[in-house]
Design a protein around this motif. Structure first.
Motif, short mmCIF file in Angstrom:
data_model
loop_
_atom_site.label_atom_id
_atom_site.label_comp_id
_atom_site.label_asym_id
_atom_site.label_seq_id
_atom_site.Cartn_x
_atom_site.Cartn_y
_atom_site.Cartn_z
N PHE A 92 -3.83 9.62 -9.58
CA PHE A 92 -4.19 8.71 -8.72
C PHE A 92 -3.54 7.23 -9.40
CE2 PHE A 92 -6.66 5.29 -7.07
CZ PHE A 92 -7.12 5.63 -5.82
N SER A 93 -2.76 6.75 -8.40
CA SER A 93 -2.21 5.57 -8.55
C SER A 93 -2.19 4.40 -7.50
CB SER A 93 -0.49 5.77 -8.98
OG SER A 93 0.15 6.37 -7.67
N VAL A 94 -2.03 3.21 -7.87
CA VAL A 94 -1.89 2.10 -6.92
C VAL A 94 -0.61 1.54 -6.92
CG1 VAL A 94 -2.99 -0.04 -6.31
CG2 VAL A 94 -4.52 1.90 -7.04
N THR A 95 -0.03 1.25 -6.02
CA THR A 95 1.18 0.33 -5.93
C THR A 95 1.21 -0.57 -4.87
OG1 THR A 95 2.27 1.92 -3.96
CG2 THR A 95 2.60 2.82 -6.12
N GLY A 96 0.24 -0.75 -4.22
CA GLY A 96 0.12 -1.87 -3.28
C GLY A 96 -1.45 -1.92 -2.71
N GLY A 97 -1.61 -2.87 -1.94
CA GLY A 97 -3.00 -3.06 -1.40
C GLY A 97 -3.78 -4.37 -1.83
N LYS B 139 -11.11 -5.95 -3.73
CA LYS B 139 -12.30 -6.83 -4.01
C LYS B 139 -12.31 -6.85 -5.78
CE LYS B 139 -15.69 -9.32 -2.83
NZ LYS B 139 -15.44 -10.61 -1.94
N THR B 140 -12.27 -5.68 -6.29
CA THR B 140 -12.12 -5.38 -7.58
C THR B 140 -10.98 -4.85 -8.20
OG1 THR B 140 -14.49 -5.24 -7.98
CG2 THR B 140 -13.26 -4.62 -9.72
N VAL B 141 -10.05 -5.26 -8.97
CA VAL B 141 -8.60 -4.52 -9.13
C VAL B 141 -8.92 -3.28 -9.87
CG1 VAL B 141 -6.53 -4.80 -10.27
CG2 VAL B 141 -7.59 -6.94 -9.31
N PRO B 142 -8.27 -2.12 -9.33
CA PRO B 142 -8.50 -0.75 -10.01
C PRO B 142 -7.30 -1.04 -11.25
CG PRO B 142 -7.37 -0.68 -8.03
CD PRO B 142 -7.63 -2.02 -8.06
N THR B 143 -7.61 -1.60 -12.29
CA THR B 143 -6.36 -1.88 -13.27
C THR B 143 -6.03 -0.64 -13.77
OG1 THR B 143 -7.93 -3.98 -13.81
CG2 THR B 143 -6.10 -3.17 -15.33
N GLU B 144 -6.96 0.33 -14.09
CA GLU B 144 -6.43 1.69 -14.83
C GLU B 144 -5.60 2.49 -13.89
OE1 GLU B 144 -10.91 2.49 -13.90
OE2 GLU B 144 -9.48 0.55 -13.71
N TYR B 145 -5.66 2.14 -12.76
CA TYR B 145 -4.62 3.09 -12.01
C TYR B 145 -3.17 2.40 -11.30
CZ TYR B 145 -9.25 4.86 -11.95
OH TYR B 145 -10.60 5.54 -12.10
N PHE C 109 -1.97 -10.59 -7.73
CA PHE C 109 -1.93 -12.08 -7.31
C PHE C 109 -3.43 -12.30 -6.37
CE2 PHE C 109 2.33 -10.92 -6.97
CZ PHE C 109 2.86 -11.66 -7.65
N TYR C 110 -4.20 -13.28 -7.05
CA TYR C 110 -5.55 -13.58 -6.12
C TYR C 110 -5.21 -14.47 -5.06
CZ TYR C 110 -10.23 -15.04 -5.79
OH TYR C 110 -11.50 -15.05 -5.34
N ASP C 111 -6.01 -14.38 -4.17
CA ASP C 111 -6.10 -15.15 -2.82
C ASP C 111 -7.45 -15.74 -2.75
OD1 ASP C 111 -6.07 -16.25 -0.34
OD2 ASP C 111 -4.80 -14.64 0.77
N SER C 112 -7.64 -17.21 -3.01
CA SER C 112 -8.74 -17.57 -3.09
C SER C 112 -9.53 -17.65 -1.64
CB SER C 112 -8.68 -19.14 -3.61
OG SER C 112 -7.94 -19.88 -2.73
N LYS C 113 -8.60 -17.56 -0.53
CA LYS C 113 -9.13 -17.51 0.85
C LYS C 113 -9.82 -16.28 1.07
CE LYS C 113 -6.17 -20.79 2.58
NZ LYS C 113 -4.62 -21.00 3.42
N THR C 114 -9.36 -15.11 0.58
CA THR C 114 -9.69 -13.88 1.06
C THR C 114 -10.84 -13.38 0.06
OG1 THR C 114 -7.82 -12.66 0.25
CG2 THR C 114 -7.80 -13.20 2.59
N GLU C 115 -10.64 -13.99 -1.06
CA GLU C 115 -11.12 -13.42 -2.34
C GLU C 115 -10.83 -12.15 -2.69
OE1 GLU C 115 -15.22 -14.17 -1.86
OE2 GLU C 115 -15.21 -16.54 -2.29
N LEU C 116 -9.59 -11.79 -2.35
CA LEU C 116 -9.26 -10.39 -2.82
C LEU C 116 -7.93 -10.36 -3.81
CD1 LEU C 116 -9.15 -8.55 0.72
CD2 LEU C 116 -10.79 -8.59 -1.08
N TYR C 117 -7.77 -9.38 -4.38
CA TYR C 117 -6.58 -9.38 -5.41
C TYR C 117 -5.51 -8.33 -4.76
CZ TYR C 117 -9.74 -11.14 -8.91
OH TYR C 117 -10.72 -11.70 -9.91
N SER C 118 -4.31 -8.94 -4.57
CA SER C 118 -3.38 -8.27 -3.94
C SER C 118 -2.57 -7.67 -4.95
CB SER C 118 -2.28 -9.14 -3.13
OG SER C 118 -3.10 -9.69 -1.93
N VAL C 119 -2.06 -6.43 -4.80
CA VAL C 119 -1.16 -5.68 -5.77
C VAL C 119 0.11 -5.49 -5.13
CG1 VAL C 119 -0.75 -3.40 -7.04
CG2 VAL C 119 -2.97 -4.78 -6.94
N TYR C 120 1.35 -5.73 -5.80
CA TYR C 120 2.47 -5.45 -5.41
C TYR C 120 3.25 -4.66 -6.57
CZ TYR C 120 1.49 -8.98 -1.86
OH TYR C 120 0.95 -9.66 -0.78
N SER C 121 4.21 -3.94 -6.04
CA SER C 121 5.10 -3.38 -7.05
C SER C 121 6.52 -3.27 -6.61
CB SER C 121 4.82 -1.81 -7.50
OG SER C 121 4.84 -0.93 -6.28
N GLY C 122 7.47 -2.97 -7.37
CA GLY C 122 8.97 -2.99 -7.16
C GLY C 122 9.32 -4.52 -7.29
#
Length: 402
Positions: A358-363, A366-372, A380-393
């Motif tokens: 299992f791996s996370v490359t984007g998305g 609410k809680t960052v799946p750090t281990e994956y 990056f944290y978006d204070s408006k949506t209160e979500l953490y965005s994940v980017y790779s590359g």
């Protein structure tokens, strides 16, 4: 038989009657629907009318065209391969406003493994079209390959309704798609019942709509809701070559009647567009999943083979929890392939039984799946949506931050 090139039009309130006012034991069906085991192979739920004909062949073989305008087809009772309509590769059946196909049964007393469609067997090249104001209701089928419509050709629901149909033992209540295409542009599929010959701990071969190999269901409008089963209640796409595309409309799933297992299962690819409303129950994913709308359901992921990776993508939102099963075959051998989260927003929790796969490359989470997270992932944290965005590359900037 309607010959190729000929068209039979039925209107003026005409009724085609099979003259068998059979009775369905719905009380027993409902009782078994909430039981742990449904031993259906030895049970028959229909009592034919005493002295009335039980069909041994199709009521009408359609090689040309049949058009129902304000006409009713009812009270056919057949045993095996005796549906009302047999639509050949050149056949066309059309239901217009005011037409009704109701109270027809494929009873299959010996539980023969054949096509057992209560209303229509549509061969490749054949078409069945249902327009606004038409209705297919209160029909019954039983056995392997049992359904209202066995579909190798094309079924188009422009409007009208499939409602209160009952299927026992196996496959789809409204449609078993076996290499054909079901396109839903409007209308409704509601309050149908599928009783599966399985225990509560089994996946079960069922659903209001069932897809076999090289089959497709496309939804561009209408509503699917309030369908009930001790197996899958809504969709079951049973093969990797099945495709379900939900572009627009509404799907509201019911939970199973006897367990907390899944309301729909997809071994083939699933696409859900931005104009869909999709809510209720839970879904079981074993192939690629693209979603661009809000999914108000829990989601379970499970590999089906080492060679079938799973990718989640799109701009939609899953509000429920996401769980990944550890996948094994019948010999308890590891068959996990890689599941990759590339896009989408996830508001629930992740529970992962096979973290190696299992791996996370984007998305967005609410809680960052750090281990994956993959090694080059940026958060990056978006204070408006209160979500953490994940980017790779290659990430040049996000919100002005390098």
């Amino acid at each position: 038989t309607v010959a190729a090139g000929a068209t039979l039009t039925l209107d003026g309130g005409i009724t085609i009657d099979g003259n068998n006012d059979w009775v369905l034991d719905m009380d027993t069906i409902n009782e078994l629907l909430y039981a742990d085991v449904a031993p259906l192979a030895s049970l028959n739920f229909v009592t034919p009318e005493s002295g009335a004909p039980v069909a041994t062949d199709y009521m009408l073989k359609v090689n040309g065209g049949v058009v129902l305008n304000n006409a009713t087809v009812q009270n056919n009772c057949g045993d095996v391969q005796t549906s009302v309509f047999y639509i050949s590769s050149t056949g066309k059946l059309t239901m217009n406003s005011g037409s009704l196909i109701t109270h027809n049964a494929a009873i299959n007393t010996a539980n023969v493994d054949q096509v057992n469609a209560s209303v229509a067997y549509v061969l490749k090249g054949g078409t069945f079209t249902i327009n606004e104001g038409a209705e297919v209701s209160y029909n019954y089928s039983k056995g392997n390959n049992s359904t209202v419509t066995y579909l190798q050709g094309q079924l188009t629901l422009n409007g009208g309704s499939f409602n209160h149909n009952v299927n026992a033992h196996c496959c789809g209540t409204v449609a078993m798609i076996d290499g054909g295409t079901f396109t839903m542009k409007g209308g409704s599929i509601c309050e149908n019942t599928d009783l599966v010959n399985k225990t509560s701990n089994s996946i079960g071969i069922s659903g209001a709509i069932y897809l076999h190999s090289n089959s497709k269901f496309v939804m561009d409008g209408g509503i699917i809701e309030k369908n009930y089963s001790n197996g899958y209640t809504t969709f079951y796409s049973a093969k990797t070559t099945g495709v379900v595309r939900l572009n627009a409309g509404t799907v509201r799933q019911e939970p199973r009647t006897v367990s907390d297992l899944y309301s729909s299962g997809f071994l083939g690819a699933l696409y859900i567009g931005e104009d869909m409303i999709f809510e209720g129950g839970s879904i079981y994913i074993r192939n690629n999943f693209t979603f661009n709308t809000t999914i108000d359901s829990d989601v379970t992921i499970e590999s089906q083979s080492k060679t079938t990776p799973i990718v989640f993508s799109g701009d939609g939102v899953i509000t429920g929890d996401v769980h990944q099963n550890y996948a094994v075959d019948k010999k308890n051998k590891d068959i996990n392939s890689t599941t990759t989260i590339q896009g989408g927003s996830y508001l629930g929790e992740f529970t992962i039984d096979a973290p190696t796969y299992f791996s996370v490359t984007g998305g967005r989470f609410k809680t960052v799946p750090t281990e994956y997270l993959v090694a080059d992932a940026e958060i990056f944290y978006d204070s408006k949506t209160e979500l953490y965005s994940v980017y790779s590359g290659n990430v040049a900037s996000f919100g002005g931050t390098e």
